[in-house]
Design a protein around this motif. Structure first.
Motif: not given
Length: 251
Positions: A76-79, A48-53
């Protein structure tokens, strides 16, 4: 607390447009891949990558063969993360979630990782407790962090030089966008605003019942970055601490 996180989400939605322009966020992917390989080995893990940006670590971990889930508050970061993963043909699950309130069952992951995240959290201890909860027995939590704000005249000068570098090379106004944190005084509600010392994170890990905790110095990565970037960045980043803390769930 929800109002604070609304402001934090707004900040990172805005930052998504230029986030990958920063060499500190997207530079030296092959170096980072080596660090991740040394940290997790070659056995396929569910991570799990938390705060993946924008998915920097998640993509590298997937390229190393791991099963990766990346979460972030910012849509928007996830997009951007999804777009980058799709372009590389990587199957990574990205989803909106809160680092302090994970929507996962106990023991669902082999490992949790985050980079440059703790300073954004109102309750970092609660977050690390959650990260410990969702890893299996024998699993590990990894936090990559540093300290970049000190209350000294020299540090204020270096920070100003860094902001000028951002204005020139990243083509964004750092004073305008940071006002979301400082105008609303959100920064006063974030215990690690400006970064943290390794011993702070070690204590949080201990409080989350993690054991066999170790600290690895990553300052050399900043030094490698500095070899290839303009003088203003080199001045701004000089003497900044940078490290990796890992701890295991053994009880």
């Amino acid at each position: 607390m929800e109002n604070i996180k609304d402001h934090i989400k707004k900040y990172w939605d805005m930052r998504s447009e230029t986030y990958d322009n920063s060499p500190g966020h997207s530079g030296l992917p092959e170096v980072w891949k080596k660090v991740l390989y040394e940290t997790f080995g070659d056995r396929k893990l569910r991570i799990l990558d938390v705060g993946t940006g924008t998915g920097f670590l998640a993509i590298l971990l997937a390229e190393l063969g791991h099963d990766v889930v990346g979460i972030d508050l910012s849509e928007r970061m996830l997009e951007r993360a999804k777009k980058k993963a799709d372009e590389k043909g990587l199957d990574i699950e990205f989803m909106i979630a809160d680092a302090e309130n994970l929507p996962f069952d106990d023991g669902e992951f082999d490992a949790v990782i985050n980079r440059h995240l703790l300073w954004t959290l109102p309750n970092p201890q609660k977050a690390i407790n959650e990260w410990s909860r969702v890893i299996k027995m024998g699993g590990k939590v990894v936090a990559i962090d540093g300290r970049w704000r000190e209350k000294t005249l020299e540090e204020k000068i270096r920070r100003t030089i860094g902001q000028i570098a951002i204005l020139i090379y990243e083509r964004r106004n750092p004073w305008k966008i940071m006002s979301i944190y400082e105008k609303e005084e959100i920064n006063k509600k974030l215990p690690f605003y400006g970064g943290s010392k390794p011993e702070n994170i070690v204590n949080l890990f201990k409080n989350a019942n993690l054991a066999n905790i170790s600290v690895r110095d990553l300052k050399w990565i900043r030094e490698e970055l500095n070899k290839n970037y303009p003088l203003l960045y080199r001045i701004a980043w000089k003497n900044k601490t940078y490290y990796l803390v890992e701890g295991y769930k053994i009880s």
